[in-house]
Scaffold this motif. Structure first.
Motif, PDB file in Angstrom:
ATOM      1  N   LEU A  57       0.831  -1.208   0.000  1.00  0.00           N
ATOM      2  CA  LEU A  57       0.000   0.000   0.000  1.00  0.00           C
ATOM      3  C   LEU A  57       0.863   1.254   0.000  1.00  0.00           C
ATOM      4  CD1 LEU A  57      -3.058  -0.537   2.366  1.00  0.00           C
ATOM      5  CD2 LEU A  57      -3.063   0.029  -0.060  1.00  0.00           C
ATOM      6  N   LEU A  58       1.932   1.211   0.801  1.00  0.00           N
ATOM      7  CA  LEU A  58       2.836   2.353   0.912  1.00  0.00           C
ATOM      8  C   LEU A  58       3.533   2.630  -0.419  1.00  0.00           C
ATOM      9  CD1 LEU A  58       3.387   3.945   3.550  1.00  0.00           C
ATOM     10  CD2 LEU A  58       5.574   2.771   3.691  1.00  0.00           C
ATOM     11  N   LEU A  59       4.031   1.559  -1.040  1.00  0.00           N
ATOM     12  CA  LEU A  59       4.773   1.719  -2.298  1.00  0.00           C
ATOM     13  C   LEU A  59       3.858   2.093  -3.459  1.00  0.00           C
ATOM     14  CD1 LEU A  59       7.363  -1.216  -2.169  1.00  0.00           C
ATOM     15  CD2 LEU A  59       7.747   1.215  -1.745  1.00  0.00           C
ATOM     16  N   SER A  60       2.550   1.800  -3.325  1.00  0.00           N
ATOM     17  CA  SER A  60       1.632   2.116  -4.429  1.00  0.00           C
ATOM     18  C   SER A  60       1.559   3.624  -4.669  1.00  0.00           C
ATOM     19  CB  SER A  60       0.244   1.540  -4.164  1.00  0.00           C
ATOM     20  OG  SER A  60      -0.371   2.226  -3.100  1.00  0.00           O
ATOM     21  N   GLY A  61       1.879   4.416  -3.644  1.00  0.00           N
ATOM     22  CA  GLY A  61       1.885   5.864  -3.821  1.00  0.00           C
ATOM     23  C   GLY A  61       3.135   6.343  -4.535  1.00  0.00           C
ATOM     24  N   ARG A  62       4.163   5.499  -4.605  1.00  0.00           N
ATOM     25  CA  ARG A  62       5.433   5.897  -5.214  1.00  0.00           C
ATOM     26  C   ARG A  62       5.681   5.205  -6.547  1.00  0.00           C
ATOM     27  NH1 ARG A  62       9.402   7.982  -1.863  1.00  0.00           N
ATOM     28  NH2 ARG A  62       8.715   8.486   0.223  1.00  0.00           N
ATOM     29  N   SER A  63       5.103   4.026  -6.725  1.00  0.00           N
ATOM     30  CA  SER A  63       5.361   3.258  -7.945  1.00  0.00           C
ATOM     31  C   SER A  63       4.074   3.063  -8.733  1.00  0.00           C
ATOM     32  CB  SER A  63       5.961   1.898  -7.572  1.00  0.00           C
ATOM     33  OG  SER A  63       5.859   1.012  -8.666  1.00  0.00           O
ATOM     34  N   GLU A  64       4.090   3.517  -9.999  1.00  0.00           N
ATOM     35  CA  GLU A  64       2.912   3.333 -10.853  1.00  0.00           C
ATOM     36  C   GLU A  64       2.668   1.852 -11.118  1.00  0.00           C
ATOM     37  OE1 GLU A  64       2.027   6.670 -13.999  1.00  0.00           O
ATOM     38  OE2 GLU A  64       4.164   6.216 -14.005  1.00  0.00           O
ATOM     39  N   THR A  65       3.741   1.076 -11.201  1.00  0.00           N
ATOM     40  CA  THR A  65       3.588  -0.356 -11.481  1.00  0.00           C
ATOM     41  C   THR A  65       2.871  -1.050 -10.333  1.00  0.00           C
ATOM     42  OG1 THR A  65       5.606  -0.314 -12.784  1.00  0.00           O
ATOM     43  CG2 THR A  65       4.829  -2.463 -12.070  1.00  0.00           C
ATOM     44  N   ILE A  66       3.289  -0.767  -9.096  1.00  0.00           N
ATOM     45  CA  ILE A  66       2.632  -1.399  -7.944  1.00  0.00           C
ATOM     46  C   ILE A  66       1.200  -0.899  -7.808  1.00  0.00           C
ATOM     47  CG2 ILE A  66       2.669  -1.601  -5.422  1.00  0.00           C
ATOM     48  CD1 ILE A  66       5.716  -1.690  -5.613  1.00  0.00           C
ATOM     49  N   ALA A  67       0.998   0.414  -8.025  1.00  0.00           N
ATOM     50  CA  ALA A  67      -0.371   0.951  -7.973  1.00  0.00           C
ATOM     51  C   ALA A  67      -1.240   0.257  -9.021  1.00  0.00           C
ATOM     52  CB  ALA A  67      -0.348   2.451  -8.213  1.00  0.00           C
ATOM     53  N   GLY A  68      -0.671   0.043 -10.222  1.00  0.00           N
ATOM     54  CA  GLY A  68      -1.420  -0.626 -11.298  1.00  0.00           C
ATOM     55  C   GLY A  68      -1.728  -2.070 -10.955  1.00  0.00           C
ATOM     56  N   LEU A  69      -0.773  -2.737 -10.292  1.00  0.00           N
ATOM     57  CA  LEU A  69      -1.007  -4.133  -9.900  1.00  0.00           C
ATOM     58  C   LEU A  69      -2.098  -4.222  -8.842  1.00  0.00           C
ATOM     59  CD1 LEU A  69       2.661  -5.475  -9.764  1.00  0.00           C
ATOM     60  CD2 LEU A  69       0.853  -6.227 -11.327  1.00  0.00           C
TER      61      LEU A  69
END
Lengths: 135, 64
Positions: A57-69
């Motif tokens: 959840l934390l990294l989703s704010g920094r990485s578009e790839t993780i947010a997309g996943l």
């Protein structure tokens, strides 16, 4: 940019799905650990899975790839995920087959690798038929 | 594959993030489409064409 310009897709709470599943797996670890009398495994497993969900959840704010996943709206990231899943699955199947052969060579009956190989084969056929029926 | 997505986006003064937000895809995906590293699905190509009020053929013409 008008309202009609925007592709409407389901967003819902998809971003939370992976962290919630991680938390549920952590709870399953906790229950299994407590039932087996191994509190360290149970609590450690819960903390690990809660941490994993939190980090995602934390990294989703920094990485578009993780947010997309996490929210599954981006078709390119979904394709990357599908390709990575295919590679992971094929690696696992190859490992199962190698271990099956090794077990046979050691004079064993090949368990549990032949069951896992059979499961992989049946799930492949089921998925193939399902995809075929969908058109 | 060559395409006109970048020039159309720049003409409208949009960032890759703006266009991605409008089409519900990431900035990285827009960048990959513009550089020809990712060929979008037909629905996304059509959404892009609708957004820029052009056609898929005109946006993704490989002849030139």
């Amino acid at each position: 940019m008008t309202r009609n310009d925007t592709v409407r897709t389901r967003r819902s709470g998809a971003r939370w799905l992976v962290p919630v599943v991680a938390a549920l797996i952590g709870l399953a670890y906790l229950v299994a650990g407590l039932v087996a009398g191994d509190e360290v495994f149970g609590i450690g497993g819960l903390v690990l899975m809660l941490g994993l969900g939190g980090v995602l959840l934390l990294l989703s704010g920094r990485s578009e790839t993780i947010a997309g996943l996490l929210d599954r709206r981006d078709e390119r990231i979904n394709k990357l995920d599908a390709d990575a899943s295919l590679f992971s699955g094929m690696t696992l199947v190859a490992a199962v087959l190698v271990m099956f052969v090794v077990e046979i060579a050691r004079g064993q009956d090949g368990a549990p690798y032949y069951q896992l190989g059979a499961l992989a084969g049946v799930s492949y056929v089921v998925a193939l038929v399902h995809q075929r029926l969908r058109g | 594959m060559q395409n006109t997505v970048r020039s159309l986006r720049v003409q409208r003064g949009l960032s890759q993030g703006d266009l991605g937000a409008a089409l519900a895809v990431s900035r990285q995906t827009i960048n990959s489409i513009e550089t020809g590293r990712y060929l979008p699905s037909l629905p996304l190509a059509m959404a892009l064409a609708r957004y820029f009020e052009t056609t898929v053929e005109e946006m993704f013409d490989d002849e030139e």
